[in-house]
Design an enzyme around this catalytic site. Structure first.
Site, PDB file in Angstrom:
ATOM      1  N   SER A  92     -10.817 -13.024 -26.599  1.00 20.26           N
ATOM      2  CA  SER A  92     -11.437 -14.164 -25.921  1.00 20.26           C
ATOM      3  C   SER A  92     -10.442 -14.686 -24.893  1.00 20.26           C
ATOM      4  O   SER A  92      -9.244 -14.380 -24.962  1.00 20.26           O
ATOM      5  CB  SER A  92     -11.795 -15.266 -26.923  1.00 20.26           C
ATOM      6  OG  SER A  92     -10.641 -15.989 -27.269  1.00 20.26           O
ATOM      7  N   TYR A 137     -10.084  -1.096   0.190  1.00 21.00           N
ATOM      8  CA  TYR A 137      -8.924  -0.501  -0.479  1.00 21.00           C
ATOM      9  C   TYR A 137      -9.134   1.005  -0.623  1.00 21.00           C
ATOM     10  O   TYR A 137      -8.259   1.819  -0.302  1.00 21.00           O
ATOM     11  CB  TYR A 137      -8.749  -1.162  -1.861  1.00 21.00           C
ATOM     12  CG  TYR A 137      -7.491  -0.768  -2.593  1.00 21.00           C
ATOM     13  CD1 TYR A 137      -6.335  -1.536  -2.497  1.00 21.00           C
ATOM     14  CD2 TYR A 137      -7.458   0.369  -3.389  1.00 21.00           C
ATOM     15  CE1 TYR A 137      -5.190  -1.178  -3.174  1.00 21.00           C
ATOM     16  CE2 TYR A 137      -6.309   0.734  -4.074  1.00 21.00           C
ATOM     17  CZ  TYR A 137      -5.177  -0.050  -3.969  1.00 21.00           C
ATOM     18  OH  TYR A 137      -4.041   0.310  -4.636  1.00 21.00           O
ATOM     19  N   HIS A 148       0.839  -1.219   0.000  1.00 22.07           N
ATOM     20  CA  HIS A 148       0.000   0.000   0.000  1.00 22.07           C
ATOM     21  C   HIS A 148       0.865   1.258   0.000  1.00 22.07           C
ATOM     22  O   HIS A 148       0.357   2.353   0.230  1.00 22.07           O
ATOM     23  CB  HIS A 148      -0.984   0.015   1.177  1.00 22.07           C
ATOM     24  CG  HIS A 148      -2.133  -0.943   0.990  1.00 22.07           C
ATOM     25  ND1 HIS A 148      -3.378  -0.548   0.600  1.00 22.07           N
ATOM     26  CD2 HIS A 148      -2.194  -2.296   1.110  1.00 22.07           C
ATOM     27  CE1 HIS A 148      -4.186  -1.602   0.521  1.00 22.07           C
ATOM     28  NE2 HIS A 148      -3.476  -2.687   0.821  1.00 22.07           N
ATOM     29  N   GLU A 187      -6.590   0.373 -16.007  1.00 19.16           N
ATOM     30  CA  GLU A 187      -7.255  -0.236 -14.845  1.00 19.16           C
ATOM     31  C   GLU A 187      -7.982   0.817 -13.996  1.00 19.16           C
ATOM     32  O   GLU A 187      -9.101   0.594 -13.538  1.00 19.16           O
ATOM     33  CB  GLU A 187      -6.226  -1.005 -13.996  1.00 19.16           C
ATOM     34  CG  GLU A 187      -6.873  -1.754 -12.849  1.00 19.16           C
ATOM     35  CD  GLU A 187      -6.183  -3.056 -12.483  1.00 19.16           C
ATOM     36  OE1 GLU A 187      -5.301  -3.533 -13.241  1.00 19.16           O
ATOM     37  OE2 GLU A 187      -6.529  -3.624 -11.434  1.00 19.16           O
ATOM     38  N   SER A 194      -3.247 -10.920 -11.583  1.00 22.02           N
ATOM     39  CA  SER A 194      -3.648 -11.410 -12.906  1.00 22.02           C
ATOM     40  C   SER A 194      -4.149 -10.258 -13.767  1.00 22.02           C
ATOM     41  O   SER A 194      -4.014 -10.292 -14.989  1.00 22.02           O
ATOM     42  CB  SER A 194      -4.742 -12.470 -12.773  1.00 22.02           C
ATOM     43  OG  SER A 194      -5.961 -11.903 -12.321  1.00 22.02           O
ATOM     44  N   ASP A 240       1.627  -3.076  -9.610  1.00 19.48           N
ATOM     45  CA  ASP A 240       1.399  -4.313 -10.346  1.00 19.48           C
ATOM     46  C   ASP A 240       1.882  -4.230 -11.791  1.00 19.48           C
ATOM     47  O   ASP A 240       2.552  -5.135 -12.293  1.00 19.48           O
ATOM     48  CB  ASP A 240      -0.093  -4.674 -10.330  1.00 19.48           C
ATOM     49  CG  ASP A 240      -0.612  -4.898  -8.922  1.00 19.48           C
ATOM     50  OD1 ASP A 240       0.217  -5.009  -8.006  1.00 19.48           O
ATOM     51  OD2 ASP A 240      -1.840  -4.952  -8.756  1.00 19.48           O
TER      52      ASP A 240
END
Ligand code: ADP
Ligand code: MG
Length: 380
Positions: A67, A222, A35, A158, A125, A170
């Site tokens: 896909s 978060y 964090h 994101e 991921s 990330d």
């Protein structure tokens, strides 16, 4: 079947033709610095061997299609604005949008995704998916996007397209990590240093323990942590908590009346210092000695930042009781994974000890493996 073969097969199944190439980007574990990224601070991730593979080829009609082995029906979209593509396809539409928003012209492509990074386990991921797609679009389009700019583009996808308010950790890890090294990143300047991280040479290993605990209230918690950090920085009159040093902490805590703000601030300030101390030890080749810093980081996340759950606390305790030099939760919290620094020949014993503790507590069984620092995103 390897993940690359799966992506290739998925591409052929979805589009009836061969892709132009395969691009891969890894998940990551954060060795220490939790964090701290959205507080302009320091982080120290390394890339996992587990990765997300994107098989990518040109699109015949100017649209983008994607896909996944987890969602085989392709999602197709043109030029979009945030909000138009929802669900998992938003991560990909977001990368296309963010590249265009940064002034680049990504090629229209068809994509098939396969991944061995567990979803929603704090191993990132989402960043692996974004980074694999971003790297493919840059390569195929011949776009001149320097490596140091790429994480922020994926992060904007994101943050602004998917709508998840994550920091730069990330995507930086997935794009900029190198095999055998940990990535020391300054989240304010984006300056990096590749820190030698050869555990095997030191007779050591990192055991990653996936708690398999269901993530609960992750997004709301978060956001609440971020808000507390911003509030504390505003009260202290600094741009971010990164600007408070450990020597200034007692005075800063005095000025923060609220007990919750005091605890959140104490975690960020001490965690930044623990990253710096860890880097100094690794530079000096003192790998085993980082153990107590890892455990102190966990204690701070548990008591001050309050982002752990029983499953991760039990895993840390059990690993330490089995002889680990240090252990901590890694990732945003409320479940996810724990890492433990152990002697290389103690992986099985430690994993068994954690599994036994889980049985005793009636928790779902954990999944454990030894993580070796792998390479960052690229064509394969
Ligand atoms: P983490 O990044 O910790 O794994 P996130 O919630 O940030 O967890 O990201 C997980 C989300 O990313 C999934 O819910 C899905 O929308 C998307 N995602 C990641 N990998 C894939 C994949 N291989 N196929 C489809 N969607 C994926
Ligand atoms: Mg994520």
């Amino acid at each position: 079947m390897s993940t690359a073969s799966e992506a290739l097969a998925a591409f052929t199944a979805a589009y009836g033709t061969e892709p132009a190439g395969l691009w891969a980007a890894p998940g990551r574990v954060n060795l220490i610095g939790e964090h701290t990224d959205y507080n302009d601070g320091f982080v120290l991730p390394f890339a996992l061997p587990q990765r997300t593979v994107a098989a990518v080829g040109p699109s015949p009609d100017g649209t983008w299609s994607v896909s996944s082995t987890l969602a085989p029906e392709p999602v197709t979209f043109g030029v979009t604005e945030p909000g138009e593509v929802t669900g998992w396809g938003a991560y990909v539409a977001g990368v296309v949008w963010a590249l265009r928003d940064a002034g680049f012209e990504p090629p229209a492509v068809r994509i098939a995704i396969a991944s061995e990074v567990p979803l929603g386990s704090g191993l990132s991921s989402s960043a692996a998916l974004e980074s694999a797609v971003l790297t493919a679009l840059i390569d195929l389009g011949g776009l001149d996007v320097p490596l140091e700019r790429r994480p922020a583009i994926a992060q904007r996808a994101e943050n602004l397209y998917v709508g998840a308010p994550t920091g730069i950790l990330d995507q930086s890890a997935s794009i900029r990590c190198e095999a055998g090294r940990a990535l020391f990143l300054d989240c304010r300047s984006y300056a990096i240093e590749q820190i030698p991280f050869d555990l095997a040479a030191a007779g050591l290993a990192i055991l990653v323990i996936n708690s398999n605990a269901p993530h609960q209230h992750v997004d709301g918690e978060y956001g609440a942590r971020r808000k507390s950090c911003e509030e504390s920085a505003a009260i202290l009159g600094v741009p971010a908590l990164r600007d408070v040093g450990v020597d200034e902490l007692p005075a800063a805590l005095d000025r923060l009346g609220d007990d919750v703000l005091r605890k959140r601030t104490r975690h960020i300030v001490t965690e930044n210092q623990r990253v710096l101390d860890t880097v100094a030890l690794l530079r000096a080749g003192k790998v085993r000695e980082i153990g107590p810093l890892l455990t102190a980081s966990h204690d701070s996340m548990r008591d001050d930042f309050e982002i752990t759950v029983a499953q991760v606390d039990v895993a840390v305790q059990a690993a330490l009781a089995a002889g680990a030099y240090g252990a901590r939760m890694t990732g945003g919290g409320f479940g996810g994974c724990v890492l433990a620094l152990i002697d290389a020949d103690r992986a099985e014993v430690t994993a068994d000890a954690v599994a036994a503790a889980y049985t005793e507590h009636g928790f779902t069984a954990p999944t454990s493996w030894v993580a070796v620092a792998g390479p960052g995103a690229g064509k394969i």
